[in-house]
Motif scaffolding. Sequence first.
Motif, PDB file in Angstrom:
ATOM      1  N   LEU A 219       0.845  -1.186   0.000  1.00 49.26           N
ATOM      2  CA  LEU A 219       0.000   0.000   0.000  1.00 49.26           C
ATOM      3  C   LEU A 219       0.884   1.240   0.000  1.00 49.26           C
ATOM      4  O   LEU A 219       1.775   1.365   0.849  1.00 49.26           O
ATOM      5  CB  LEU A 219      -0.867  -0.011   1.268  1.00 49.26           C
ATOM      6  N   GLY A 220       0.639   2.151  -0.922  1.00 51.20           N
ATOM      7  CA  GLY A 220       1.309   3.443  -0.902  1.00 51.20           C
ATOM      8  C   GLY A 220       0.482   4.402  -0.055  1.00 51.20           C
ATOM      9  O   GLY A 220      -0.754   4.368  -0.091  1.00 51.20           O
ATOM     10  N   ILE A 221       1.143   5.225   0.728  1.00 53.97           N
ATOM     11  CA  ILE A 221       0.435   6.178   1.594  1.00 53.97           C
ATOM     12  C   ILE A 221       1.005   7.566   1.312  1.00 53.97           C
ATOM     13  O   ILE A 221       2.177   7.831   1.588  1.00 53.97           O
ATOM     14  CB  ILE A 221       0.629   5.815   3.087  1.00 53.97           C
ATOM     15  N   ASN A 222       0.177   8.431   0.757  1.00 51.99           N
ATOM     16  CA  ASN A 222       0.605   9.802   0.449  1.00 51.99           C
ATOM     17  C   ASN A 222      -0.150  10.775   1.330  1.00 51.99           C
ATOM     18  O   ASN A 222      -1.340  10.577   1.582  1.00 51.99           O
ATOM     19  CB  ASN A 222       0.263  10.171  -1.001  1.00 51.99           C
ATOM     20  N   VAL A 223       0.541  11.799   1.742  1.00 54.45           N
ATOM     21  CA  VAL A 223      -0.101  12.788   2.607  1.00 54.45           C
ATOM     22  C   VAL A 223       0.189  14.187   2.088  1.00 54.45           C
ATOM     23  O   VAL A 223       1.304  14.470   1.653  1.00 54.45           O
ATOM     24  CB  VAL A 223       0.406  12.630   4.065  1.00 54.45           C
ATOM     25  N   GLU A 224      -0.811  15.031   2.103  1.00 52.74           N
ATOM     26  CA  GLU A 224      -0.611  16.466   1.811  1.00 52.74           C
ATOM     27  C   GLU A 224      -1.185  17.251   2.977  1.00 52.74           C
ATOM     28  O   GLU A 224      -2.223  16.859   3.529  1.00 52.74           O
ATOM     29  CB  GLU A 224      -1.413  16.878   0.574  1.00 52.74           C
ATOM     30  N   GLY A 225      -0.550  18.337   3.317  1.00 54.31           N
ATOM     31  CA  GLY A 225      -1.103  19.236   4.336  1.00 54.31           C
ATOM     32  C   GLY A 225      -0.746  18.833   5.750  1.00 54.31           C
ATOM     33  O   GLY A 225      -0.207  19.632   6.507  1.00 54.31           O
ATOM     34  N   PRO A 227       1.535  17.639   8.480  1.00 52.29           N
ATOM     35  CA  PRO A 227       2.995  17.540   8.500  1.00 52.29           C
ATOM     36  C   PRO A 227       3.548  16.258   9.131  1.00 52.29           C
ATOM     37  O   PRO A 227       4.670  15.859   8.842  1.00 52.29           O
ATOM     38  CB  PRO A 227       3.416  18.755   9.337  1.00 52.29           C
ATOM     39  N   ASP A 228       2.764  15.615   9.992  1.00 52.37           N
ATOM     40  CA  ASP A 228       3.318  14.514  10.794  1.00 52.37           C
ATOM     41  C   ASP A 228       2.665  13.172  10.426  1.00 52.37           C
ATOM     42  O   ASP A 228       1.581  13.133   9.845  1.00 52.37           O
ATOM     43  CB  ASP A 228       3.079  14.777  12.291  1.00 52.37           C
ATOM     44  N   VAL A 229       3.354  12.109  10.834  1.00 55.07           N
ATOM     45  CA  VAL A 229       2.789  10.767  10.674  1.00 55.07           C
ATOM     46  C   VAL A 229       2.821  10.091  12.040  1.00 55.07           C
ATOM     47  O   VAL A 229       3.857  10.086  12.704  1.00 55.07           O
ATOM     48  CB  VAL A 229       3.606   9.930   9.664  1.00 55.07           C
ATOM     49  N   VAL A 230       1.691   9.551  12.454  1.00 51.55           N
ATOM     50  CA  VAL A 230       1.634   8.815  13.717  1.00 51.55           C
ATOM     51  C   VAL A 230       1.553   7.328  13.401  1.00 51.55           C
ATOM     52  O   VAL A 230       0.807   6.910  12.510  1.00 51.55           O
ATOM     53  CB  VAL A 230       0.397   9.244  14.543  1.00 51.55           C
ATOM     54  N   VAL A 231       2.351   6.551  14.114  1.00 52.49           N
ATOM     55  CA  VAL A 231       2.282   5.091  13.983  1.00 52.49           C
ATOM     56  C   VAL A 231       1.898   4.546  15.356  1.00 52.49           C
ATOM     57  O   VAL A 231       2.579   4.823  16.351  1.00 52.49           O
ATOM     58  CB  VAL A 231       3.637   4.504  13.528  1.00 52.49           C
ATOM     59  N   TRP A 232       0.788   3.801  15.395  1.00 45.90           N
ATOM     60  CA  TRP A 232       0.280   3.322  16.685  1.00 45.90           C
ATOM     61  C   TRP A 232      -0.133   1.867  16.610  1.00 45.90           C
ATOM     62  O   TRP A 232      -0.837   1.463  15.668  1.00 45.90           O
ATOM     63  CB  TRP A 232      -0.924   4.162  17.135  1.00 45.90           C
ATOM     64  N   ASN A 233       0.339   1.106  17.580  1.00 45.68           N
ATOM     65  CA  ASN A 233      -0.195  -0.232  17.815  1.00 45.68           C
ATOM     66  C   ASN A 233      -0.162  -0.460  19.328  1.00 45.68           C
ATOM     67  O   ASN A 233       0.888  -0.299  19.958  1.00 45.68           O
ATOM     68  CB  ASN A 233       0.639  -1.311  17.102  1.00 45.68           C
ATOM     69  N   MET A 253      -3.856  -5.084  13.018  1.00 41.68           N
ATOM     70  CA  MET A 253      -4.002  -3.659  12.730  1.00 41.68           C
ATOM     71  C   MET A 253      -2.680  -2.919  12.876  1.00 41.68           C
ATOM     72  O   MET A 253      -1.805  -3.317  13.640  1.00 41.68           O
ATOM     73  CB  MET A 253      -5.014  -3.015  13.684  1.00 41.68           C
ATOM     74  N   LEU A 254      -2.562  -1.844  12.112  1.00 45.09           N
ATOM     75  CA  LEU A 254      -1.459  -0.911  12.310  1.00 45.09           C
ATOM     76  C   LEU A 254      -1.994   0.460  11.932  1.00 45.09           C
ATOM     77  O   LEU A 254      -2.429   0.669  10.804  1.00 45.09           O
ATOM     78  CB  LEU A 254      -0.267  -1.284  11.425  1.00 45.09           C
ATOM     79  N   CYS A 255      -2.016   1.371  12.895  1.00 42.63           N
ATOM     80  CA  CYS A 255      -2.473   2.723  12.578  1.00 42.63           C
ATOM     81  C   CYS A 255      -1.318   3.506  11.966  1.00 42.63           C
ATOM     82  O   CYS A 255      -0.236   3.599  12.572  1.00 42.63           O
ATOM     83  CB  CYS A 255      -2.981   3.436  13.826  1.00 42.63           C
ATOM     84  N   VAL A 256      -1.530   4.034  10.779  1.00 44.66           N
ATOM     85  CA  VAL A 256      -0.585   4.951  10.135  1.00 44.66           C
ATOM     86  C   VAL A 256      -1.399   6.197   9.834  1.00 44.66           C
ATOM     87  O   VAL A 256      -2.240   6.202   8.941  1.00 44.66           O
ATOM     88  CB  VAL A 256       0.027   4.343   8.858  1.00 44.66           C
ATOM     89  N   GLU A 257      -1.175   7.217  10.636  1.00 47.94           N
ATOM     90  CA  GLU A 257      -2.089   8.354  10.664  1.00 47.94           C
ATOM     91  C   GLU A 257      -1.449   9.604  10.067  1.00 47.94           C
ATOM     92  O   GLU A 257      -0.280   9.878  10.292  1.00 47.94           O
ATOM     93  CB  GLU A 257      -2.483   8.642  12.121  1.00 47.94           C
TER      94      GLU A 257
END
Length: 282
Positions: A219-225, A227-233, A253-257
Amino acid sequence: MTASIETRTFHDQPALVLRTPGGAQAVVSLFGAQVLSWTPAGGSEWLYLSPQARHDGSTAIRGGIPVCFPQFATLGKLPKNGLVRTRPWSLGEQRSGDDFALVTLTTSEDDASYAAWPQRFSAEVTVIIENERLGVEFEVENTGHASFAFTAALHTYLRVREVENARLEGLHGHEYRDAADNDRIKRDSGEALVVEAETDRVYHDVQRPLLLRDGWRSLGINVEGFPDVVVWNPWEQRCAQLPDMPANGFRHMLCVEAAAARRRIELDAGEQWYGRQTLIAL
Ligand SMILES: O=P(O)(O)OC[C@H]1O[C@H](O)[C@H](O)[C@@H](O)[C@@H]1O
């Protein structure tokens, strides 16, 4: 044939089902404007929704893509992860074409939000699907007369077969705040992030796209706007404390926020801000 948008109930709550002629499908709940399911064309489910999630409106739904605003996690005095994931949103625009379907859900301040956070705002979540792609855009406008500041996140729960076998690539070299280790600031030095213990990290200023490898699929994950990425398990122990998660739920599960967490976003009266997360099945 064009893409379709259907209104129906999902776990007894009003929801929208978006479909493309190629076979992609997403389910969006009006409760919290939360995407609860996404299957790309020819692929399998990419979002984790807890089988013990509550769908009765009494609490946030555990899974999918909760919208956290105007506070991420416990970065302030408001309820954890903000005020809008536990309220019904209204359906705004809906549009479809040959290869896409799009819905916009809206909300704004009400007496309860104003009592907790005395600001006037309007917020929009736009969900768009194409065959291989899910886009979620969060937009907020300050409709009051004074400036305000907020943190926010699209708290995406990705479904993985076995979290220890999944690899998240693209965070190498980034600084992060480790909430699972007394908020220490660290630097990621691994080639890929593999989750093998409780993980709760805010990665700062991530400009690159990320890649999640989950066995044979990616899975590709692109973000605009944002600024941060949260990774939570939550891992085993914390997962056991969550009444709406099965004991082994953390394994799948893996949260990539997509988040604005490190610095608050300041919005003057009349100003708008938006951020977007796009998931691309590869
Ligand atoms: O249980 P919730 O309120 O949905 O919060 C779930 C999680 O959200 C964020 O990812 C935070 O970084 C975590 O610390 C928190 O536990």
